[in-house]
Design a protein around this motif. Structure first.
Motif, PDB file in Angstrom:
ATOM      1  N   ALA A   7       0.856  -1.188   0.000  1.00  0.00           N
ATOM      2  CA  ALA A   7       0.000   0.000   0.000  1.00  0.00           C
ATOM      3  C   ALA A   7       0.888   1.233   0.000  1.00  0.00           C
ATOM      4  CB  ALA A   7      -0.932  -0.022   1.204  1.00  0.00           C
ATOM      5  N   GLU A   8       0.410   2.335   0.557  1.00  0.00           N
ATOM      6  CA  GLU A   8       1.175   3.576   0.573  1.00  0.00           C
ATOM      7  C   GLU A   8       2.331   3.493   1.549  1.00  0.00           C
ATOM      8  OE1 GLU A   8      -2.114   4.087   3.637  1.00  0.00           O
ATOM      9  OE2 GLU A   8      -1.848   3.134   1.671  1.00  0.00           O
ATOM     10  N   LEU A   9       3.166   4.536   1.540  1.00  0.00           N
ATOM     11  CA  LEU A   9       4.308   4.588   2.433  1.00  0.00           C
ATOM     12  C   LEU A   9       3.856   4.820   3.862  1.00  0.00           C
ATOM     13  CD1 LEU A   9       6.710   6.813   0.294  1.00  0.00           C
ATOM     14  CD2 LEU A   9       6.713   4.317   0.482  1.00  0.00           C
ATOM     15  N   CYS A  10       4.700   4.380   4.821  1.00  0.00           N
ATOM     16  CA  CYS A  10       4.396   4.618   6.230  1.00  0.00           C
ATOM     17  C   CYS A  10       4.428   6.119   6.536  1.00  0.00           C
ATOM     18  CB  CYS A  10       5.418   3.895   7.107  1.00  0.00           C
ATOM     19  SG  CYS A  10       5.392   2.098   6.962  1.00  0.00           S
ATOM     20  N   PHE A  11       5.427   6.792   5.987  1.00  0.00           N
ATOM     21  CA  PHE A  11       5.570   8.241   6.165  1.00  0.00           C
ATOM     22  C   PHE A  11       5.698   8.867   4.772  1.00  0.00           C
ATOM     23  CE2 PHE A  11       7.156   6.259   9.996  1.00  0.00           C
ATOM     24  CZ  PHE A  11       6.592   7.021  11.016  1.00  0.00           C
ATOM     25  N   PRO A  12       4.577   9.236   4.148  1.00  0.00           N
ATOM     26  CA  PRO A  12       4.599   9.749   2.763  1.00  0.00           C
ATOM     27  C   PRO A  12       5.507  10.958   2.573  1.00  0.00           C
ATOM     28  CG  PRO A  12       2.355   9.287   3.474  1.00  0.00           C
ATOM     29  CD  PRO A  12       3.222   9.173   4.691  1.00  0.00           C
ATOM     30  N   ILE A  14       8.412  11.447   3.806  1.00  0.00           N
ATOM     31  CA  ILE A  14       9.826  11.085   3.895  1.00  0.00           C
ATOM     32  C   ILE A  14      10.174  10.115   2.767  1.00  0.00           C
ATOM     33  CG2 ILE A  14      11.602  10.030   5.342  1.00  0.00           C
ATOM     34  CD1 ILE A  14      10.008  10.862   7.777  1.00  0.00           C
ATOM     35  N   ASN A  15      11.200  10.463   1.997  1.00  0.00           N
ATOM     36  CA  ASN A  15      11.572   9.647   0.839  1.00  0.00           C
ATOM     37  C   ASN A  15      12.076   8.264   1.225  1.00  0.00           C
ATOM     38  OD1 ASN A  15      10.918  11.733  -0.928  1.00  0.00           O
ATOM     39  ND2 ASN A  15      13.009  12.605  -0.878  1.00  0.00           N
ATOM     40  N   THR A  16      12.724   8.171   2.396  1.00  0.00           N
ATOM     41  CA  THR A  16      13.293   6.890   2.827  1.00  0.00           C
ATOM     42  C   THR A  16      12.301   6.047   3.632  1.00  0.00           C
ATOM     43  OG1 THR A  16      14.198   7.956   4.811  1.00  0.00           O
ATOM     44  CG2 THR A  16      15.634   7.821   2.866  1.00  0.00           C
ATOM     45  N   SER A  17      11.023   6.416   3.578  1.00  0.00           N
ATOM     46  CA  SER A  17      10.010   5.700   4.359  1.00  0.00           C
ATOM     47  C   SER A  17       9.831   4.273   3.867  1.00  0.00           C
ATOM     48  CB  SER A  17       8.678   6.448   4.279  1.00  0.00           C
ATOM     49  OG  SER A  17       7.640   5.687   4.860  1.00  0.00           O
ATOM     50  N   CYS A  18       9.497   3.388   4.797  1.00  0.00           N
ATOM     51  CA  CYS A  18       9.168   2.003   4.441  1.00  0.00           C
ATOM     52  C   CYS A  18       7.807   1.956   3.773  1.00  0.00           C
ATOM     53  CB  CYS A  18       9.152   1.120   5.690  1.00  0.00           C
ATOM     54  SG  CYS A  18      10.695   1.067   6.602  1.00  0.00           S
ATOM     55  N   LYS A  19       7.577   0.932   2.981  1.00  0.00           N
ATOM     56  CA  LYS A  19       6.277   0.738   2.357  1.00  0.00           C
ATOM     57  C   LYS A  19       5.337   0.070   3.360  1.00  0.00           C
ATOM     58  CE  LYS A  19       7.915   0.365  -2.415  1.00  0.00           C
ATOM     59  NZ  LYS A  19       7.977  -0.511  -3.620  1.00  0.00           N
ATOM     60  N   ASN A 174      17.995  -0.155  10.817  1.00  0.00           N
ATOM     61  CA  ASN A 174      16.794  -0.056   9.989  1.00  0.00           C
ATOM     62  C   ASN A 174      17.186   0.166   8.536  1.00  0.00           C
ATOM     63  OD1 ASN A 174      15.281  -0.288  12.312  1.00  0.00           O
ATOM     64  ND2 ASN A 174      14.853   1.902  12.478  1.00  0.00           N
ATOM     65  N   SER A 175      16.534  -0.523   7.629  1.00  0.00           N
ATOM     66  CA  SER A 175      16.793  -0.335   6.202  1.00  0.00           C
ATOM     67  C   SER A 175      15.964   0.800   5.617  1.00  0.00           C
ATOM     68  CB  SER A 175      16.515  -1.636   5.440  1.00  0.00           C
ATOM     69  OG  SER A 175      15.159  -2.037   5.610  1.00  0.00           O
ATOM     70  N   CYS A 176      14.899   1.190   6.329  1.00  0.00           N
ATOM     71  CA  CYS A 176      14.060   2.304   5.894  1.00  0.00           C
ATOM     72  C   CYS A 176      13.379   2.919   7.115  1.00  0.00           C
ATOM     73  CB  CYS A 176      13.019   1.854   4.859  1.00  0.00           C
ATOM     74  SG  CYS A 176      11.947   0.499   5.429  1.00  0.00           S
ATOM     75  N   TYR A 177      12.835   4.101   6.939  1.00  0.00           N
ATOM     76  CA  TYR A 177      12.216   4.817   8.052  1.00  0.00           C
ATOM     77  C   TYR A 177      10.828   4.247   8.328  1.00  0.00           C
ATOM     78  CZ  TYR A 177      11.291   8.752  11.177  1.00  0.00           C
ATOM     79  OH  TYR A 177      11.047   9.520  12.278  1.00  0.00           O
ATOM     80  N   GLY A 178      10.603   3.813   9.587  1.00  0.00           N
ATOM     81  CA  GLY A 178       9.332   3.180   9.928  1.00  0.00           C
ATOM     82  C   GLY A 178       9.498   1.728  10.318  1.00  0.00           C
ATOM     83  N   GLN A 179      10.771   1.288  10.405  1.00  0.00           N
ATOM     84  CA  GLN A 179      11.072  -0.069  10.849  1.00  0.00           C
ATOM     85  C   GLN A 179      11.464  -0.057  12.324  1.00  0.00           C
ATOM     86  OE1 GLN A 179      14.120  -1.733   8.287  1.00  0.00           O
ATOM     87  NE2 GLN A 179      12.656  -3.180   7.415  1.00  0.00           N
ATOM     88  N   CYS A 180      11.411  -1.246  12.945  1.00  0.00           N
ATOM     89  CA  CYS A 180      11.921  -1.419  14.304  1.00  0.00           C
ATOM     90  C   CYS A 180      12.798  -2.663  14.288  1.00  0.00           C
ATOM     91  CB  CYS A 180      10.771  -1.562  15.304  1.00  0.00           C
ATOM     92  SG  CYS A 180      11.311  -1.809  17.024  1.00  0.00           S
ATOM     93  N   VAL A 181      14.074  -2.444  13.983  1.00  0.00           N
ATOM     94  CA  VAL A 181      15.020  -3.548  13.836  1.00  0.00           C
ATOM     95  C   VAL A 181      16.196  -3.326  14.778  1.00  0.00           C
ATOM     96  CG1 VAL A 181      16.555  -4.784  12.265  1.00  0.00           C
ATOM     97  CG2 VAL A 181      14.370  -3.881  11.424  1.00  0.00           C
TER      98      VAL A 181
END
Length: 329
Positions: A7-12, A14-19, A174-181
């Protein structure tokens, strides 16, 4: 299980946002209701254990102090760890990198505390069954309190040790913004949090089992040594055997809940990630099962719950109630 659709990005913004990944609404609803119900049940049941042992003076025994501290850790699993885990199952992590690391700090600290309490309970039963004459001098309330305190201190130290790099720079893995790794050395976690404590528990309870079986056979056979003992001594031994059996069930259920996660994790991160949700929650679910085991095996716990629910504990001198009237425990 239906395939998750992008679907859409977690944080539209932010370019580095996770999907953002979506799942069927019915599946999400069932999962949230189930996990929330188990979390609430875990909190309520362990709160009953905490109130019971804390309030009634007759229950202030070394073994019950261990059960009290175990109930505190199980209560924290239901009150803190499970709700955060529900949020963790969301497609996106919205609480920030620092909260992500702190969640894992709490997770490791509380869950490992439960594991170490199982080790302490195994040691308590080992001394009670294998060295009953010196149990009262070896296992005192003061020593148990010190062991419990050291247990919690060690768990806090271990959680920060495991996540030292993550705390220095939250979100670095984190590989993208919106992850918890986060990153934990798998071998260290496997050895310190599973192999060593579980091996200790199994070895101690195997020894307890052998001694308990030999004592049970001696009682049934009415050998001379048993005949010469006083009735009080025999009662104490029967009580210790019953307590060992009950806590043995607790340990067995504990191993059934913990072993699948660590056994599967040996096969690598790809395999564990596919079953992560179920296996991790199975570990947490053990915190809900312990009070149910007490309710099934311990008459004093059933009696204390009745007094709590009916608010009879609010009466003056209720803390001096005789909780052992119906049992020799």
């Amino acid at each position: 299980m239906e395939t998750l659709e992008e679907a859409e990005l977690c944080f539209p913004q932010i370019n580095t946002s996770c999907k953002k990944q979506t799942r069927p609404q019915s599946e999400s609803m069932v999962m949230y209701i189930l996990m929330s119900s188990i979390s609430l049940l875990t909190v309520v049941l362990n709160l009953l254990v905490i109130i019971s042992i804390s309030h009634f003076r007759q229950l202030h025994t070394p073994t019950n102090l261990l059960l009290l501290s175990l109930a505190v850790s199980d209560f924290l699993v239901g009150f803190l760890v499970m709700p955060f885990h529900i949020l963790y199952t969301e497609p996106c992590w919205f609480l920030g990198d620092l909260v992500c690391v702190l969640y894992y700090v709490l997770n490791i600290m509380i869950v490992y505390a439960s594991l170490l309490h199982m080790v302490l309970i195994s040691v308590d039963r080992y001394v009670a069954i294998c060295d009953p004459l010196r149990y009262s001098t070896k296992i005192t309330q003061r020593r148990v309190k010190i062991c419990v305190l050291l247990c919690w201190i060690y768990c806090v130290f271990l959680s920060f040790l495991f996540l030292c790099d993550n705390l220095k720079q939250p979100g670095r893995y984190n590989s993208c913004y919106g992850q918890c790794v986060i990153n934990i050395i798998g071998a260290l976690d496997l050895v310190l949090c599973f192999i060593i404590p579980v091996s200790t528990i199994v070895i101690l309870y195997l020894r307890v089992f052998v001694v308990a079986v030999s004592q049970a056979r001696a009682m049934r056979s009415h050998i001379t040594a048993v005949k010469l003992q006083s009735s009080v001594t025999v009662t104490v031994k029967k009580s210790d055997l019953k307590a060992a059996r009950t806590l043995g069930v607790v340990v067995a259920v504990f191993l059934m809940c913990y072993c699948p996660y660590y056994c599967v994790s040996i096969y690598g991160s790809d395999f564990i990630s596919s079953a992560n949700l179920f296996l991790v929650f199975l570990v947490y679910f053990n915190s809900c099962l312990n009070p149910l085991i007490y309710a099934f095996f311990y008459p004093w716990f059933r009696k204390s719950v009745k007094l709590i629910v009916t608010l009879e504990i609010l009466r003056p001198q209720s803390c001096d109630s005789n909780m052992m009237k119906e049992t020799t425990e």
